[in-house]
Design a protein around this motif. Structure first.
Motif, PDB file in Angstrom:
ATOM      1  N   LYS A 195      10.228  26.202 -65.773  1.00 56.67           N
ATOM      2  CA  LYS A 195       9.790  25.655 -64.485  1.00 56.67           C
ATOM      3  C   LYS A 195      10.718  26.030 -63.333  1.00 56.67           C
ATOM      4  N   LYS A 196      11.505  27.084 -63.501  1.00 59.19           N
ATOM      5  CA  LYS A 196      12.548  27.396 -62.521  1.00 59.19           C
ATOM      6  C   LYS A 196      12.034  27.532 -61.087  1.00 59.19           C
ATOM      7  N   ASP A 197      10.840  28.088 -60.908  1.00 62.73           N
ATOM      8  CA  ASP A 197      10.327  28.277 -59.552  1.00 62.73           C
ATOM      9  C   ASP A 197       9.830  26.977 -58.923  1.00 62.73           C
ATOM     10  N   LYS A 198       9.724  25.911 -59.715  1.00 60.40           N
ATOM     11  CA  LYS A 198       9.252  24.619 -59.198  1.00 60.40           C
ATOM     12  C   LYS A 198      10.390  23.595 -59.049  1.00 60.40           C
ATOM     13  N   LEU A 199      11.592  23.967 -59.453  1.00 58.89           N
ATOM     14  CA  LEU A 199      12.723  23.032 -59.409  1.00 58.89           C
ATOM     15  C   LEU A 199      13.173  22.779 -57.976  1.00 58.89           C
ATOM     16  N   SER A 200      13.678  21.571 -57.759  1.00 60.44           N
ATOM     17  CA  SER A 200      14.244  21.266 -56.445  1.00 60.44           C
ATOM     18  C   SER A 200      15.616  21.917 -56.325  1.00 60.44           C
ATOM     19  N   SER A 201      16.103  22.017 -55.124  1.00 59.82           N
ATOM     20  CA  SER A 201      17.428  22.591 -54.877  1.00 59.82           C
ATOM     21  C   SER A 201      18.495  21.557 -55.216  1.00 59.82           C
ATOM     22  N   THR A 202      19.694  22.043 -55.456  1.00 61.18           N
ATOM     23  CA  THR A 202      20.815  21.136 -55.699  1.00 61.18           C
ATOM     24  C   THR A 202      22.099  21.784 -55.220  1.00 61.18           C
ATOM     25  N   ASP A 203      23.021  20.956 -54.777  1.00 59.83           N
ATOM     26  CA  ASP A 203      24.343  21.455 -54.413  1.00 59.83           C
ATOM     27  C   ASP A 203      25.389  20.997 -55.427  1.00 59.83           C
ATOM     28  N   ASN A 204      24.900  20.386 -56.545  1.00 61.46           N
ATOM     29  CA  ASN A 204      25.787  19.934 -57.612  1.00 61.46           C
ATOM     30  C   ASN A 204      25.035  20.089 -58.938  1.00 61.46           C
ATOM     31  N   ILE A 205      25.260  21.209 -59.597  1.00 63.07           N
ATOM     32  CA  ILE A 205      24.522  21.527 -60.822  1.00 63.07           C
ATOM     33  C   ILE A 205      24.821  20.508 -61.924  1.00 63.07           C
ATOM     34  N   LEU A 206      26.081  20.128 -62.078  1.00 65.14           N
ATOM     35  CA  LEU A 206      26.424  19.178 -63.129  1.00 65.14           C
ATOM     36  C   LEU A 206      25.665  17.872 -62.943  1.00 65.14           C
ATOM     37  N   PHE A 207      25.629  17.368 -61.747  1.00 64.42           N
ATOM     38  CA  PHE A 207      24.889  16.139 -61.454  1.00 64.42           C
ATOM     39  C   PHE A 207      23.419  16.294 -61.846  1.00 64.42           C
ATOM     40  N   TYR A 208      22.805  17.375 -61.432  1.00 65.99           N
ATOM     41  CA  TYR A 208      21.392  17.630 -61.724  1.00 65.99           C
ATOM     42  C   TYR A 208      21.153  17.642 -63.242  1.00 65.99           C
ATOM     43  N   LEU A 209      22.040  18.328 -63.975  1.00 63.06           N
ATOM     44  CA  LEU A 209      21.875  18.448 -65.422  1.00 63.06           C
ATOM     45  C   LEU A 209      22.150  17.139 -66.150  1.00 63.06           C
ATOM     46  N   LEU A 210      23.168  16.389 -65.724  1.00 66.91           N
ATOM     47  CA  LEU A 210      23.461  15.097 -66.354  1.00 66.91           C
ATOM     48  C   LEU A 210      22.275  14.149 -66.207  1.00 66.91           C
ATOM     49  N   LYS A 211      21.733  14.108 -65.011  1.00 70.88           N
ATOM     50  CA  LYS A 211      20.583  13.244 -64.748  1.00 70.88           C
ATOM     51  C   LYS A 211      19.403  13.642 -65.632  1.00 70.88           C
ATOM     52  N   SER A 212      19.137  14.930 -65.717  1.00 66.48           N
ATOM     53  CA  SER A 212      18.013  15.431 -66.524  1.00 66.48           C
ATOM     54  C   SER A 212      18.236  15.190 -68.010  1.00 66.48           C
ATOM     55  N   LEU A 213      19.467  15.423 -68.480  1.00 63.99           N
ATOM     56  CA  LEU A 213      19.750  15.240 -69.905  1.00 63.99           C
ATOM     57  C   LEU A 213      19.609  13.783 -70.313  1.00 63.99           C
ATOM     58  N   ARG A 214      20.072  12.886 -69.485  1.00 62.55           N
ATOM     59  CA  ARG A 214      19.965  11.452 -69.802  1.00 62.55           C
ATOM     60  C   ARG A 214      18.500  11.073 -70.030  1.00 62.55           C
ATOM     61  N   LEU A 215      17.624  11.547 -69.160  1.00 59.83           N
ATOM     62  CA  LEU A 215      16.190  11.279 -69.317  1.00 59.83           C
ATOM     63  C   LEU A 215      15.660  11.878 -70.620  1.00 59.83           C
ATOM     64  N   LYS A 216      16.076  13.097 -70.944  1.00 55.83           N
ATOM     65  CA  LYS A 216      15.620  13.770 -72.175  1.00 55.83           C
ATOM     66  C   LYS A 216      16.077  13.004 -73.412  1.00 55.83           C
ATOM     67  N   ILE A 217      17.329  12.601 -73.428  1.00 58.04           N
ATOM     68  CA  ILE A 217      17.867  11.897 -74.595  1.00 58.04           C
ATOM     69  C   ILE A 217      17.108  10.587 -74.803  1.00 58.04           C
ATOM     70  N   PHE A 218      16.913   9.824 -73.740  1.00 62.77           N
ATOM     71  CA  PHE A 218      16.193   8.563 -73.887  1.00 62.77           C
ATOM     72  C   PHE A 218      14.753   8.800 -74.324  1.00 62.77           C
ATOM     73  N   ALA A 219      14.119   9.830 -73.799  1.00 62.72           N
ATOM     74  CA  ALA A 219      12.745  10.156 -74.216  1.00 62.72           C
ATOM     75  C   ALA A 219      12.713  10.539 -75.693  1.00 62.72           C
ATOM     76  N   ASN A 220      13.679  11.339 -76.140  1.00 62.65           N
ATOM     77  CA  ASN A 220      13.724  11.744 -77.552  1.00 62.65           C
ATOM     78  C   ASN A 220      14.059  10.574 -78.470  1.00 62.65           C
ATOM     79  N   LEU A 221      14.929   9.674 -78.024  1.00 65.89           N
ATOM     80  CA  LEU A 221      15.226   8.477 -78.818  1.00 65.89           C
ATOM     81  C   LEU A 221      13.967   7.621 -78.973  1.00 65.89           C
ATOM     82  N   ARG A 222      13.240   7.460 -77.881  1.00 68.95           N
ATOM     83  CA  ARG A 222      11.993   6.674 -77.947  1.00 68.95           C
ATOM     84  C   ARG A 222      10.962   7.352 -78.843  1.00 68.95           C
ATOM     85  N   LYS A 223      10.847   8.677 -78.722  1.00 72.51           N
ATOM     86  CA  LYS A 223       9.885   9.430 -79.535  1.00 72.51           C
ATOM     87  C   LYS A 223      10.228   9.302 -81.020  1.00 72.51           C
TER      88      LYS A 223
END
Length: 195
Positions: free
Chosen positions: A60-88
């Motif tokens: 989805k790279k062409d649809k991603l929002s911009s960021t000035d802090n990659i680590l922040f963007y990735l931490l936020k995204s990973l947290r959502l993924k982990i919780f979704a996978n735990l629930r699944k």
């Protein structure tokens, strides 16, 4: 106006630059793994969540929002993924998951510091931090160890900005009580120890 390095790399990645994508993966996959392990000891779930995250970013790279802090963007995204996978996994009956487990956050610090005084204080701080509730531990970790702003911590943890400030204050007050010291010395120690 020149973009900051994170903005520049992110924009190159979004335009399809494979070197930028490789740089992002190489730079951030270990910090992401370390953060993910603080939610679950399931190494495979953490690795799968990181893999899912990077596959989704690439797709989805062409649809991603911009960021000035990659680590922040990735931490936020990973947290959502982990919780979704735990629930699944919970729905599949693979793991036992309850609301308390989702709020679990393990935090420990190593004390590989040369001066004995600092090592003793770090041990005491680590013990005191481990007595904090999970949400306060996670707030302290993101704020002081990962050096995120209050707004970034709020977005990663999916809470409002004021909650982060309140959590930091509650954590410092509790640590002050546990360590019998001042708020200023705790903040000073955080700032000098985890950079």
């Amino acid at each position: 106006m020149r973009l900051n390095p994170d903005e520049e790399i992110w924009e190159r990645f979004k335009r399809g630059d494979e070197k930028a994508f490789s740089y992002i993966f190489d730079t951030y996959h270990l910090p992401l793994y370390e953060y993910g392990q603080r939610f679950t000891s399931d190494e495979f779930l953490v690795r799968d969540s990181i893999q899912d995250l990077f596959f989704e970013l690439a797709r989805k790279k062409d649809k991603l929002s911009s960021t000035d802090n990659i680590l922040f963007y990735l931490l936020k995204s990973l947290r959502l993924k982990i919780f979704a996978n735990l629930r699944k996994n919970n729905r599949k009956g693979e793991t036992v998951l309850d609301d308390e487990r989702l709020d679990e956050f393990r935090l420990s610090y190593t004390t590989e510091v040369d001066p004995e005084e600092k090592e003793l204080r770090l041990d005491q701080l680590a013990q005191a931090i481990n007595e904090l509730p999970p949400r306060l531990k996670e707030t302290i970790y993101l704020k002081f160890y990962k050096n995120l702003s209050n707004q970034e911590v709020a977005e990663v943890m999916q809470v409002n900005y004021q909650t982060v400030g309140n959590n930091v204050q509650k954590a410092i007050n509790k640590l002050k009580e546990l360590l019998d010291t001042t708020s200023e010395s705790i903040l000073l120690f955080f700032n000098s120890s985890f950079r």
